[in-house]
Design an enzyme around this catalytic site. Structure first.
Site, PDB file in Angstrom:
ATOM      1  CD  GLU A  85     -42.919   5.918 -10.419  1.00  0.00           C
ATOM      2  OE1 GLU A  85     -42.289   4.861 -10.623  1.00  0.00           O
ATOM      3  OE2 GLU A  85     -43.172   6.745 -11.307  1.00  0.00           O
ATOM      4  CE  LYS A 263     -39.941   3.792 -13.834  1.00  0.00           C
ATOM      5  NZ  LYS A 263     -40.869   4.532 -12.959  1.00  0.00           N
ATOM      6  CG  ASP A 279     -36.036 -12.839  -9.559  1.00  0.00           C
ATOM      7  OD1 ASP A 279     -35.808 -11.641  -9.811  1.00  0.00           O
ATOM      8  OD2 ASP A 279     -35.156 -13.720  -9.595  1.00  0.00           O
ATOM      9  CG  HIS A 377     -46.046  11.839 -11.064  1.00  0.00           C
ATOM     10  ND1 HIS A 377     -44.847  12.046 -10.459  1.00  0.00           N
ATOM     11  CD2 HIS A 377     -46.110  10.538 -11.377  1.00  0.00           C
ATOM     12  CE1 HIS A 377     -44.198  10.902 -10.416  1.00  0.00           C
ATOM     13  NE2 HIS A 377     -44.939   9.970 -10.965  1.00  0.00           N
TER      14      HIS A 377
HETATM   15  P1  NAD Z   1     -37.688 -23.642  -5.785  1.00  0.00           P
HETATM   16  O1  NAD Z   1     -36.639 -24.556  -6.288  1.00  0.00           O
HETATM   17  O2  NAD Z   1     -37.510 -23.069  -4.441  1.00  0.00           O
HETATM   18  O3  NAD Z   1     -39.104 -24.371  -5.811  1.00  0.00           O
HETATM   19  C1  NAD Z   1     -39.537 -25.120  -6.920  1.00  0.00           C
HETATM   20  C2  NAD Z   1     -39.662 -26.578  -6.552  1.00  0.00           C
HETATM   21  O4  NAD Z   1     -40.785 -26.775  -5.696  1.00  0.00           O
HETATM   22  C3  NAD Z   1     -39.938 -27.459  -7.744  1.00  0.00           C
HETATM   23  O5  NAD Z   1     -38.736 -27.765  -8.397  1.00  0.00           O
HETATM   24  C4  NAD Z   1     -40.639 -28.646  -7.125  1.00  0.00           C
HETATM   25  O6  NAD Z   1     -39.701 -29.619  -6.716  1.00  0.00           O
HETATM   26  C5  NAD Z   1     -41.305 -28.081  -5.873  1.00  0.00           C
HETATM   27  N1  NAD Z   1     -42.789 -27.983  -5.974  1.00  0.00           N
HETATM   28  C6  NAD Z   1     -43.658 -28.318  -4.989  1.00  0.00           C
HETATM   29  N2  NAD Z   1     -44.918 -28.076  -5.387  1.00  0.00           N
HETATM   30  C7  NAD Z   1     -44.877 -27.581  -6.627  1.00  0.00           C
HETATM   31  C8  NAD Z   1     -45.860 -27.141  -7.560  1.00  0.00           C
HETATM   32  N3  NAD Z   1     -47.166 -27.151  -7.279  1.00  0.00           N
HETATM   33  N4  NAD Z   1     -45.448 -26.652  -8.738  1.00  0.00           N
HETATM   34  C9  NAD Z   1     -44.152 -26.614  -9.047  1.00  0.00           C
HETATM   35  N5  NAD Z   1     -43.161 -27.031  -8.221  1.00  0.00           N
HETATM   36  C10 NAD Z   1     -43.516 -27.518  -7.005  1.00  0.00           C
HETATM   37  O7  NAD Z   1     -37.974 -22.424  -6.762  1.00  0.00           O
HETATM   38  P2  NAD Z   1     -37.855 -22.178  -8.313  1.00  0.00           P
HETATM   39  O8  NAD Z   1     -39.172 -21.646  -8.756  1.00  0.00           O
HETATM   40  O9  NAD Z   1     -37.289 -23.346  -9.055  1.00  0.00           O
HETATM   41  O10 NAD Z   1     -36.799 -20.972  -8.345  1.00  0.00           O
HETATM   42  C11 NAD Z   1     -37.184 -19.658  -8.028  1.00  0.00           C
HETATM   43  C12 NAD Z   1     -36.054 -18.920  -7.342  1.00  0.00           C
HETATM   44  O11 NAD Z   1     -34.877 -18.982  -8.134  1.00  0.00           O
HETATM   45  C13 NAD Z   1     -36.347 -17.459  -7.162  1.00  0.00           C
HETATM   46  O12 NAD Z   1     -36.034 -17.111  -5.833  1.00  0.00           O
HETATM   47  C14 NAD Z   1     -35.374 -16.765  -8.108  1.00  0.00           C
HETATM   48  O13 NAD Z   1     -35.024 -15.482  -7.612  1.00  0.00           O
HETATM   49  C15 NAD Z   1     -34.216 -17.705  -8.096  1.00  0.00           C
HETATM   50  N6  NAD Z   1     -33.264 -17.667  -9.213  1.00  0.00           N
HETATM   51  C16 NAD Z   1     -33.469 -16.926 -10.339  1.00  0.00           C
HETATM   52  C17 NAD Z   1     -32.539 -16.934 -11.353  1.00  0.00           C
HETATM   53  C18 NAD Z   1     -32.818 -16.139 -12.612  1.00  0.00           C
HETATM   54  O14 NAD Z   1     -33.932 -15.653 -12.783  1.00  0.00           O
HETATM   55  N7  NAD Z   1     -31.862 -15.961 -13.512  1.00  0.00           N
HETATM   56  C19 NAD Z   1     -31.396 -17.729 -11.255  1.00  0.00           C
HETATM   57  C20 NAD Z   1     -31.206 -18.486 -10.095  1.00  0.00           C
HETATM   58  C21 NAD Z   1     -32.153 -18.477  -9.083  1.00  0.00           C
END
Ligand code: NAD
Length: 425
Positions: A85, A263, A279, A377
């Site tokens: 945008e 927005k 996300d 804009h």
């Molecule tokens: P992930 O599971 O890929 O990574 C997180 C994991 O990394 C942790 O559980 C931990 O085991 C590890 N880790 C290593 N170093 C870490 C640190 N310093 N801090 C924290 N964890 C560390 O990712 P996530 O963040 O659990 O999930 C994010 C993804 O889930 C995004 O891609 C999102 O789009 C997707 N998602 C979103 C939804 C929703 O928003 N409703 C639902 C399902 C999935």
């Protein structure tokens, strides 16, 4: 759709991205130009796209621009913003410049705490279920932490539970929230895994049936606040300040205005979220539901006058972003953007994003309360219109500046100008 154009393509997910593109193109009757465009757009990145999503055939490049002038908690920071945008980035640069004399943006945060929900139903006494769950706190902690030892190693993990009985159209249900510190992760997968591991044990302990097990994007325990003061002389005087406050009151009272006001905030927020591989939908869902959590949809931000007559802006919103997980670590562009930001924790990133949202809001409100949004804009939009009608090279600037001079940034006018230029008139 005729048979030839049927949306069934056997085994598409098993093909290589190049074969997939050919198969889709054949089905849809795409010409060579469209095929080349899709192939070219993903050049060098198609393997990554194929790893990130199903049935990948291409990717789309969104421009990344850099917001300058930002000071967040005393630190000068250059902020990458991915957006298609026009004028979003220019607006942030301008707003950030105007609050530099008062030190820029000041933030606070409640920490990276997320919650997952487990739905329990079918019990004769949902209140009893609620108490039975609370009685198992220690076992719940163990189950959750055993699910993600890595998270615990990094200082995160299970923190608490909250159990509510809610009224629904089919009667009461017991809803268990498991509250987890997800450190530098957005945490969706982390808390979802814990909810899935815990649910069968809750069934065992309570006799209820478990159904949904998933995080809530209303991350109201992961709230970040940003505040900035714009000196009166940087705003354009008392009248502009008062008009901006009236604009805010309008947004806060009226959902029709609030939707567009918010927005604008998300124009800034989502651009940084996207640039860092986070996300955008999770952030959008959290932001809007947080505003409406008490039943009224109003402004995400607050604006007021301070004792010296300056304008104070405050933005408080959930900000569930990570430096790890999802595309953040896998996408090289996201990694480069995170390097550019120089952040070491997800919390630092969240504070910058909310500051950008506030800057964006200031710029949009100031423009609306003064010259109107179209002036700024249209300058950039004129270039888009020039591109749209097929201008290339120097023609783009020539067409755009004529459009602006005429004050008619329209496709039909651009077509006329381009035709005239090409005819050498
Ligand atoms: P992930 O599971 O890929 O990574 C997180 C994991 O990394 C942790 O559980 C931990 O085991 C590890 N880790 C290593 N170093 C870490 C640190 N310093 N801090 C924290 N964890 C560390 O990712 P996530 O963040 O659990 O999930 C994010 C993804 O889930 C995004 O891609 C999102 O789009 C997707 N998602 C979103 C939804 C929703 O928003 N409703 C639902 C399902 C999935």
């Amino acid at each position: 759709m005729s048979d030839a154009r049927s949306s069934r393509i056997e085994g598409l997910h098993k093909m290589t991205p190049a074969d997939r593109l050919q198969a889709v193109a054949a089905k849809a009757g795409l010409g060579n130009e469209a095929i080349a465009s899709l192939a070219q757009a993903a050049e060098g990145r198609i393997e990554l796209a194929d790893r990130l999503v199903e049935n990948a055939i291409s990717s789309i490049a969104i421009p990344i621009g850099v917001a300058t002038n930002m000071i967040v908690d005393g630190r000068e920071v250059l902020v990458p913003m991915a957006t298609e945008e026009s004028s979003v980035i220019a607006a942030v640069c301008n707003a950030a410049k105007r609050c530099r004399p008062t030190g820029g943006f000041f933030t606070s945060s409640s920490g990276p705490v997320m919650a997952a929900q487990i739905q329990l139903l079918g019990a004769s006494d949902p209140e009893q279920v609620r108490l039975k769950v609370y009685e198992r706190l220690d076992e719940i902690r163990t189950i959750c932490n055993e699910t993600d030892p890595l998270l615990v190693k990094f200082g995160g993990g299970f923190r608490d539970i909250e159990v509510r009985v809610i009224e629904t159209a089919e009667g009461p249900m017991t809803i268990v929230h498991i509250i987890v510190d997800t450190r530098d992760a957005m945490g969706a997968n982390a808390v979802n895994s814990m909810a899935e591991a815990l649910a069968p044990r809750l069934v065992e302990w309570t006799g209820a049936r478990s159904l949904l097990r998933i995080l809530t994007n209303l991350a109201d325990r992961r709230v970040v606040r940003a505040r900035a003061v714009w000196p009166l002389e940087e705003i354009g005087g008392e009248e502009v300040r008062d008009d901006m406050i009236s604009a805010y009151h309008f947004a806060d009272a009226d959902p029709y205005r609030a939707a567009t006001h918010n927005k604008g905030i998300m124009n800034g927020v989502s651009a940084v979220v996207l640039a860092t591989g986070n996300d955008t939908r999770a952030i959008e869902a959290g932001a809007h539901s947080f505003v409406a959590r008490n039943g009224h949809y109003g402004s995400m931000s607050r604006w007021e006058e301070d004792a010296d007559g300056n304008l104070v802006g405050i933005l408080e919103m959930p900000m569930a972003v990570g430096l790890i997980g999802g595309a953040t670590k896998i996408h090289p562009t996201a990694q480069a953007c995170l390097k550019l930001l120089g952040v070491e924790t997800a919390d630092q990133l969240a504070r910058i994003i909310v500051s950008i949202g506030l800057a964006q809001n200031f710029a949009a409100m100031r423009a609306l309360a003064t010259t109107g949004i179209q002036k700024g804009h249209m300058a950039l939009h004129a270039q888009n219109v020039a591109l749209l009608v097929g201008a290339t090279g120097d023609e783009i600037d020539q067409v755009a500046s004529e459009l602006k001079a005429l004050g008619k940034v329209r496709q039909d006018v651009a077509e006329e100008i381009l035709a005239r230029l090409r005819a050498g008139k």
